[in-house]
Design a protein around this motif. Structure first.
Motif, short mmCIF file in Angstrom:
data_model
loop_
_atom_site.label_atom_id
_atom_site.label_comp_id
_atom_site.label_asym_id
_atom_site.label_seq_id
_atom_site.Cartn_x
_atom_site.Cartn_y
_atom_site.Cartn_z
N GLY A 177 0.86 -1.19 0.00
CA GLY A 177 0.00 0.00 0.00
C GLY A 177 0.89 1.24 0.00
N ASP A 178 0.76 2.09 1.03
CA ASP A 178 1.59 3.29 1.15
C ASP A 178 2.79 3.09 2.08
OD1 ASP A 178 -0.13 4.68 -0.51
OD2 ASP A 178 -1.38 5.40 1.15
N THR A 179 2.99 1.88 2.58
CA THR A 179 4.05 1.61 3.54
C THR A 179 5.21 0.91 2.85
OG1 THR A 179 2.40 1.37 5.29
CG2 THR A 179 4.57 0.46 5.73
N TYR A 180 6.42 1.33 3.22
CA TYR A 180 7.63 0.70 2.70
C TYR A 180 8.07 -0.40 3.66
CZ TYR A 180 8.28 4.39 -0.75
OH TYR A 180 8.12 5.24 -1.81
N GLY A 181 8.64 -1.47 3.12
CA GLY A 181 9.11 -2.57 3.96
C GLY A 181 10.35 -3.21 3.39
N CYS A 182 11.06 -3.91 4.25
CA CYS A 182 12.29 -4.57 3.86
C CYS A 182 12.56 -5.71 4.83
CB CYS A 182 13.44 -3.55 3.91
SG CYS A 182 15.04 -4.26 3.60
N ALA A 183 13.13 -6.79 4.35
CA ALA A 183 13.47 -7.91 5.22
C ALA A 183 14.98 -8.00 5.39
CB ALA A 183 12.94 -9.22 4.63
N CYS A 184 15.41 -8.16 6.63
CA CYS A 184 16.81 -8.42 6.95
C CYS A 184 16.88 -9.82 7.53
CB CYS A 184 17.33 -7.42 7.99
SG CYS A 184 17.34 -5.70 7.43
N TYR A 185 18.03 -10.47 7.37
CA TYR A 185 18.15 -11.82 7.90
C TYR A 185 19.47 -11.96 8.66
CZ TYR A 185 21.34 -12.71 3.99
OH TYR A 185 22.39 -12.65 3.10
N LEU A 186 19.49 -12.89 9.59
CA LEU A 186 20.68 -13.16 10.36
C LEU A 186 21.61 -14.00 9.50
CD1 LEU A 186 21.84 -12.73 13.21
CD2 LEU A 186 20.77 -14.87 13.87
N GLN A 187 22.75 -13.42 9.14
CA GLN A 187 23.63 -14.09 8.18
C GLN A 187 24.46 -15.19 8.84
OE1 GLN A 187 26.50 -11.51 6.27
NE2 GLN A 187 26.26 -12.65 4.39
N ASN A 188 25.09 -14.90 9.96
CA ASN A 188 25.92 -15.88 10.65
C ASN A 188 25.50 -15.92 12.11
OD1 ASN A 188 27.62 -16.46 8.41
ND2 ASN A 188 28.71 -14.55 8.79
N VAL A 189 25.13 -17.08 12.58
CA VAL A 189 24.73 -17.22 13.97
C VAL A 189 25.98 -17.54 14.78
CG1 VAL A 189 23.27 -18.49 15.58
CG2 VAL A 189 22.49 -18.10 13.24
N PRO A 190 26.28 -16.72 15.80
CA PRO A 190 27.45 -17.02 16.63
C PRO A 190 27.21 -18.29 17.45
CG PRO A 190 26.25 -15.15 17.52
CD PRO A 190 25.58 -15.52 16.22
N SER A 191 28.28 -18.82 18.03
CA SER A 191 28.14 -20.07 18.78
C SER A 191 27.22 -19.91 19.98
CB SER A 191 29.51 -20.59 19.22
OG SER A 191 30.19 -19.61 19.98
N LYS A 212 19.03 0.70 9.45
CA LYS A 212 20.32 1.00 10.09
C LYS A 212 20.29 0.66 11.58
CE LYS A 212 21.93 4.62 6.93
NZ LYS A 212 22.35 3.68 5.95
N MET A 213 19.15 0.91 12.26
CA MET A 213 19.03 0.56 13.67
C MET A 213 19.12 -0.96 13.86
SD MET A 213 16.25 3.00 15.55
CE MET A 213 15.07 3.33 14.25
N ILE A 214 18.42 -1.70 13.01
CA ILE A 214 18.45 -3.17 13.09
C ILE A 214 19.87 -3.68 12.87
CG2 ILE A 214 17.66 -5.29 11.93
CD1 ILE A 214 15.41 -4.01 13.48
N GLN A 215 20.53 -3.16 11.84
CA GLN A 215 21.88 -3.62 11.52
C GLN A 215 22.89 -3.22 12.60
OE1 GLN A 215 22.15 -2.05 7.48
NE2 GLN A 215 21.65 -4.08 6.64
N ALA A 216 22.71 -2.09 13.23
CA ALA A 216 23.60 -1.67 14.32
C ALA A 216 23.49 -2.64 15.50
CB ALA A 216 23.28 -0.25 14.77
N ARG A 225 26.40 -5.06 17.04
CA ARG A 225 26.71 -5.04 18.47
C ARG A 225 26.77 -6.46 19.04
NH1 ARG A 225 22.62 -2.02 22.09
NH2 ARG A 225 22.30 -3.86 23.34
N PHE A 226 25.92 -7.34 18.53
CA PHE A 226 25.91 -8.73 19.00
C PHE A 226 26.70 -9.65 18.07
CE2 PHE A 226 22.38 -6.95 21.31
CZ PHE A 226 22.44 -7.62 22.53
N GLN A 227 27.49 -9.06 17.17
CA GLN A 227 28.33 -9.79 16.21
C GLN A 227 27.52 -10.73 15.32
OE1 GLN A 227 31.17 -11.46 18.92
NE2 GLN A 227 32.24 -9.52 19.16
N CYS A 228 26.39 -10.21 14.87
CA CYS A 228 25.49 -10.95 13.99
C CYS A 228 25.14 -10.07 12.79
CB CYS A 228 24.18 -11.30 14.71
SG CYS A 228 24.36 -12.18 16.23
N PRO A 229 25.87 -10.18 11.69
CA PRO A 229 25.53 -9.37 10.53
C PRO A 229 24.09 -9.62 10.08
CG PRO A 229 27.46 -10.76 10.10
CD PRO A 229 26.96 -11.11 11.44
N MET A 230 23.39 -8.54 9.74
CA MET A 230 21.99 -8.66 9.28
C MET A 230 21.80 -7.89 7.98
SD MET A 230 19.74 -8.72 12.72
CE MET A 230 18.42 -9.33 11.73
N PRO A 231 22.24 -8.48 6.87
CA PRO A 231 22.07 -7.80 5.58
C PRO A 231 20.62 -7.80 5.12
CG PRO A 231 23.04 -9.96 5.26
CD PRO A 231 22.93 -9.75 6.75
#
Length: 170
Positions: free
Chosen positions: A28-42, A152-156, A160-166
């Motif tokens: 509709g009038d809302t923008y959206g985007c999906a980010c995913y956890l690329q590497n899960v730390p141990s 940018k907030m999600i990726q930051a 911080r938790f060493q989990c890239p979220m592209p």
């Protein structure tokens, strides 16, 4: 009132359509985007999830877990152990051919060897299971600028938790 115009509840609740671009969509009038956890730390604490959930933005968090069959999990870990042992043997062979001793393994290999052994011990002696895991965050914004700020907030937090979220490309 909308029933008289030939509309249903779905017409009132659901957006008129979705448009997918390379790295975002409009609903509709809302923008959206999906980010995913690329590497899960141990190890990943619940603080990661709660920090994301505490953000004052519109988003949908999704964590999906699928257990791996025990026989398959054992095979995966044994293959990981063999890969590490193979790399160590390769380094030892190169050291012997070069005429020097390899008394100290590179830290990365020491860590990998210990982690794979610990993982196998967890599975065998403590009945731990392996899981496939996917974690996505669908972020929304009223316009492209707000969406980008929210991403940018999600990726930051991911950094911080060493989990890239592209961003997930469509």
């Amino acid at each position: 009132d909308f029933f008289k115009r030939g509309l249903s509840t779905k017409d009132v609740i659901a957006p008129s359509g979705m448009l997918f671009e390379k790295n975002f969509f409009t609903l509709g009038d809302t923008y959206g985007c999906a980010c995913y956890l690329q590497n899960v730390p141990s190890s990943l604490s619940s603080d990661f999830y709660s920090t994301l959930a505490d953000l004052p933005i519109c988003m949908a968090l999704s964590a999906n877990f699928e257990p791996i069959n025990t026989a398959r999990a054992n095979k995966i870990v044994k293959e990981m152990m063999m890969d590490v042992d193979r790399e160590i043997a390769h380094l030892e062979k190169g050291a012997a051919q070069g005429g020097f001793s390899i008394d100290l393994l590179p830290y990365r290999l020491q860590t990998q060897k210990k982690q794979t052994k610990d993982l196998m011990d967890d599975m065998v002696f403590r009945d731990q299971k392996l899981f496939y895991m996917s974690f996505t965050v669908v972020v929304f914004g009223q316009d492209a600028n707000e969406l980008n700020a929210n991403i940018k907030m999600i990726q930051a937090i991911g950094e911080r938790f060493q989990c890239p979220m592209p961003v997930l490309s469509y």
